[in-house]
Structure formats: C-alpha cells, structure tokens
Design a protein around this motif. Sequence first.
Motif, PDB file in Angstrom:
ATOM      1  N   ILE A  11       0.912  -1.055   0.075  1.00 22.77           N
ATOM      2  CA  ILE A  11      -0.072  -0.050   0.091  1.00 22.77           C
ATOM      3  C   ILE A  11       0.836   1.188   0.087  1.00 22.77           C
ATOM      4  O   ILE A  11       0.625   2.207  -0.771  1.00 22.77           O
ATOM      5  CB  ILE A  11      -0.880  -0.009   1.256  1.00 22.77           C
ATOM      6  CG1 ILE A  11      -2.290  -1.037   1.012  1.00 22.77           C
ATOM      7  CG2 ILE A  11      -1.560   1.339   1.544  1.00 22.77           C
ATOM      8  CD1 ILE A  11      -2.690  -1.534   2.312  1.00 22.77           C
ATOM      9  N   GLY A  15       1.118   3.512  -3.251  1.00 21.71           N
ATOM     10  CA  GLY A  15       0.692   4.820  -2.778  1.00 21.71           C
ATOM     11  C   GLY A  15       1.365   5.840  -3.148  1.00 21.71           C
ATOM     12  O   GLY A  15       1.002   7.041  -3.579  1.00 21.71           O
ATOM     13  N   ALA A  62      -0.778  -1.619  -4.947  1.00 18.57           N
ATOM     14  CA  ALA A  62      -1.394  -1.304  -3.583  1.00 18.57           C
ATOM     15  C   ALA A  62      -2.497  -2.484  -3.013  1.00 18.57           C
ATOM     16  O   ALA A  62      -2.584  -2.754  -2.117  1.00 18.57           O
ATOM     17  CB  ALA A  62      -2.001   0.026  -3.291  1.00 18.57           C
TER      18      ALA A  62
END
Length: 119
Positions: A11, A15, A62
């Motif tokens: 993530i 991200g 992610a």
Amino acid sequence: MATMAESLGFILLGGVFVWAGAEHFWNFRSVSGLLTEKGLPAAALLLGAGSIIEIVAGLCLAIGVMRPYAAIALILFTIAATLMALNFWRYSGAERQGLRSAFIINFAVVGGLILAATA
C-alpha cells in the motif's frame, strides 16, 4: 496470502506512485514546463502517459491486482523517468546534489519494486 506487514508495504509503495501521478496532474503546467526546460521532447505527452502509468500501476500494486506486472511497469517507468528527469550530471552545485540524491533514492525504489514483482 500476504501478511499485514506485506500488505502495508504494498500500500505504501503503490501509494507513493498514485500520489506522485495525481500530483503531476494537479501541477501539470508547471511540471510539463520543467520537463520542457530539461529538453525532453513532447514533455506534456510524456508527463501525461507517465502519470497514468504511475496511478494505474500504483493502484494495482497497492490493492494486489496483477501485482508482478504492475511492479514491472513501475520499474520500467522509474528507470526511464530517472534517466530523463534526474540527469544530475548536467548540473552543478546544490541542484546537482538534489538531483543526485533523488537519482540514488530511485535505485532503492526499484529495489523495492523488484521485491514486489517477485513476492
């Protein structure tokens, strides 16, 4: 199945690309102008295409959709963007140092993406 730590890592790594790609669109004129100043041909086209790759592949990384392919796409993007935009060898002083630091950091990012591609 990925552990909680692995999921968080994916993530965070994905991200970063989603955020950067979105930020490029938010600041499209200024970023495109900077790339034009660096002498990149078709800077707006490169910026748009690269930003889309960052967002789509970052999201895939992610959330775990086609993760190895997303990681490979981001590896190729990061290498290309690094060579085109972080050409520190053409500068001197503080600007050279800043670009060089970002260039080196991108090596670590590619390392993380290689791990993501093989996870």
